[in-house]
Design an enzyme around this catalytic site. Structure first.
Site, PDB file in Angstrom:
ATOM      1  N   ASP A  67      -6.633   3.413  -6.409  1.00 32.63           N
ATOM      2  CA  ASP A  67      -7.438   3.623  -5.207  1.00 32.63           C
ATOM      3  C   ASP A  67      -7.778   5.086  -4.992  1.00 32.63           C
ATOM      4  O   ASP A  67      -7.256   5.970  -5.689  1.00 32.63           O
ATOM      5  CB  ASP A  67      -6.711   3.049  -3.976  1.00 32.63           C
ATOM      6  N   ASP A 136       3.818  -1.546   5.537  1.00 31.93           N
ATOM      7  CA  ASP A 136       3.270  -2.816   6.037  1.00 31.93           C
ATOM      8  C   ASP A 136       3.095  -3.845   4.917  1.00 31.93           C
ATOM      9  O   ASP A 136       2.446  -4.870   5.102  1.00 31.93           O
ATOM     10  CB  ASP A 136       1.936  -2.580   6.769  1.00 31.93           C
ATOM     11  N   HIS A 138       1.606  -3.444   1.980  1.00 30.17           N
ATOM     12  CA  HIS A 138       0.382  -3.401   1.172  1.00 30.17           C
ATOM     13  C   HIS A 138       0.656  -2.918  -0.253  1.00 30.17           C
ATOM     14  O   HIS A 138       1.614  -2.188  -0.495  1.00 30.17           O
ATOM     15  CB  HIS A 138      -0.710  -2.531   1.830  1.00 30.17           C
ATOM     16  N   GLU A 143      -4.583  -3.897   2.730  1.00 33.15           N
ATOM     17  CA  GLU A 143      -3.862  -3.975   3.994  1.00 33.15           C
ATOM     18  C   GLU A 143      -3.634  -5.437   4.383  1.00 33.15           C
ATOM     19  O   GLU A 143      -4.280  -6.338   3.841  1.00 33.15           O
ATOM     20  CB  GLU A 143      -4.695  -3.276   5.076  1.00 33.15           C
TER      21      GLU A 143
HETATM   22  P1  PGA Z   1       4.327   6.112  -0.623  1.00 31.63           P
HETATM   23  O1  PGA Z   1       3.110   5.125  -0.468  1.00 31.63           O
HETATM   24  O2  PGA Z   1       4.715   6.077  -2.073  1.00 31.63           O
HETATM   25  O3  PGA Z   1       3.800   7.464  -0.239  1.00 31.63           O
HETATM   26  O4  PGA Z   1       5.411   5.616   0.271  1.00 31.63           O
HETATM   27  C1  PGA Z   1       3.155   3.859  -1.026  1.00 31.63           C
HETATM   28  C2  PGA Z   1       1.932   3.053  -0.658  1.00 31.63           C
HETATM   29  O5  PGA Z   1       1.426   3.201   0.460  1.00 31.63           O
HETATM   30  O6  PGA Z   1       1.490   2.241  -1.489  1.00 31.63           O
END
Ligand code: PGA
Length: 264
Positions: A67, A136, A138, A143
């Site tokens: 992404d 959350d 995702h 999301e």
């Molecule tokens: P993070 O993000 O590794 O910074 O916790 C993970 C994500 O949102 O997929």
């Protein structure tokens, strides 16, 4: 789904890097799907060490990132393009032409998303996809509520994700982009193998839900239950709300005994 529980962030990172390195050694022209965020930084550090000290060769590897924020140029310090070069690509012998990251400053994002999907197909699909997970639940920027069949597309970020990610941006929350280009859940599920890593107590709920809860678009990582080859590497904190830890450790303890039946 294989669940591997490690002591801490460092052990999680070494294990994940070892799985990626094994894949590259087995198939030097591996197509890797890569992730950003704070979770994979240790994994990338270890891959860099394996390259520098043990000759792990990335020269034939192709990568596709999950992404990118929409509206950030690839030179922006918080763009995922910038992150990938800083934390991995500039330290290894990857061919620059083999690096694919969604472009945050495209004119026509829909057109770009279609092109990205086609490009992945052109390379025969992703061999091993590395994933983090959001608090959350995702994966990539899919999301809660994202279709479990979704493809690469533009997505509006959840306010929780914007809050989580605001720590990376120098000023206030408003600065965090609200939109992103992201591979879809359906795109991710087409990877031949998936490796999800998570650490820290703020991921414990999401991990319990996606591993042991029902498959639901409200926790998009739960769609991984439908995939045939998923390895999850967690630290003890991220694993702390799992109910079946005893079984996951039992599987680990018996792994050497089952090998003889598997012809590997
Ligand atoms: P993070 O993000 O590794 O910074 O916790 C993970 C994500 O949102 O997929």
């Amino acid at each position: 789904m294989e669940v591997i529980i490690t002591r801490d962030y460092n052990e999680m990172s070494l294990k994940a890097a070892a799985i990626i390195a094994e894949q590259i050694k087995k198939k030097p022209d591996t197509v890797l799907g890569l992730a950003t965020g704070s979770t994979p930084i240790g994994t990338y550090k270890e891959l860099i060490r394996l390259h520098k000290e043990e000759g792990l060769d990335f020269s034939k590897v192709t990568t596709f990132n999950l992404d990118e924020y929409l509206g950030l140029s690839s030179l922006h310090k918080e763009s995922y393009n910038y992150f990938m070069w800083k934390n991995l690509f500039k330290h290894i012998n990857i061919n620059h032409e083999n690096v694919y990251i969604p472009k945050g400053d495209v004119q026509d994002a829909e057109d770009f998303c279609h092109w990205y999907e086609e490009k992945i197909k052109e390379f025969g699909g992703i061999d091993l996809q590395l994933l983090g997970i959001g608090s959350d639940g995702h994966i990539a920027f899919n999301e809660p509520g994202s279709s479990l069949m979704s493809r690469t597309r533009v997505k509006t970020l959840d306010e929780q994700t914007i809050r989580d990610n605001s720590r990376f941006f120098r000023k206030e929350e408003e600065e965090v982009p609200r939109f992103a280009i992201t591979m879809g859940v359906g795109t991710i599920l087409e990877a031949k193998k998936i490796l999800l890593i998570a650490n820290g107590v703020n991921k414990a709920d999401a991990c319990a839900k996606f591993i042991e809860g029902p498959v639901t678009s409200q926790i998009t990582a739960s769609a991984l239950q439908l995939h045939q080859h998923v390895t999850v590497v967690l630290d003890e904190e991220a694993a702390s709300k799992l109910k079946r830890i005893g079984y996951y450790n039992w599987v680990r303890d018996n792994k050497h005994l089952v090998q003889k039946y598997l012809g590997r």
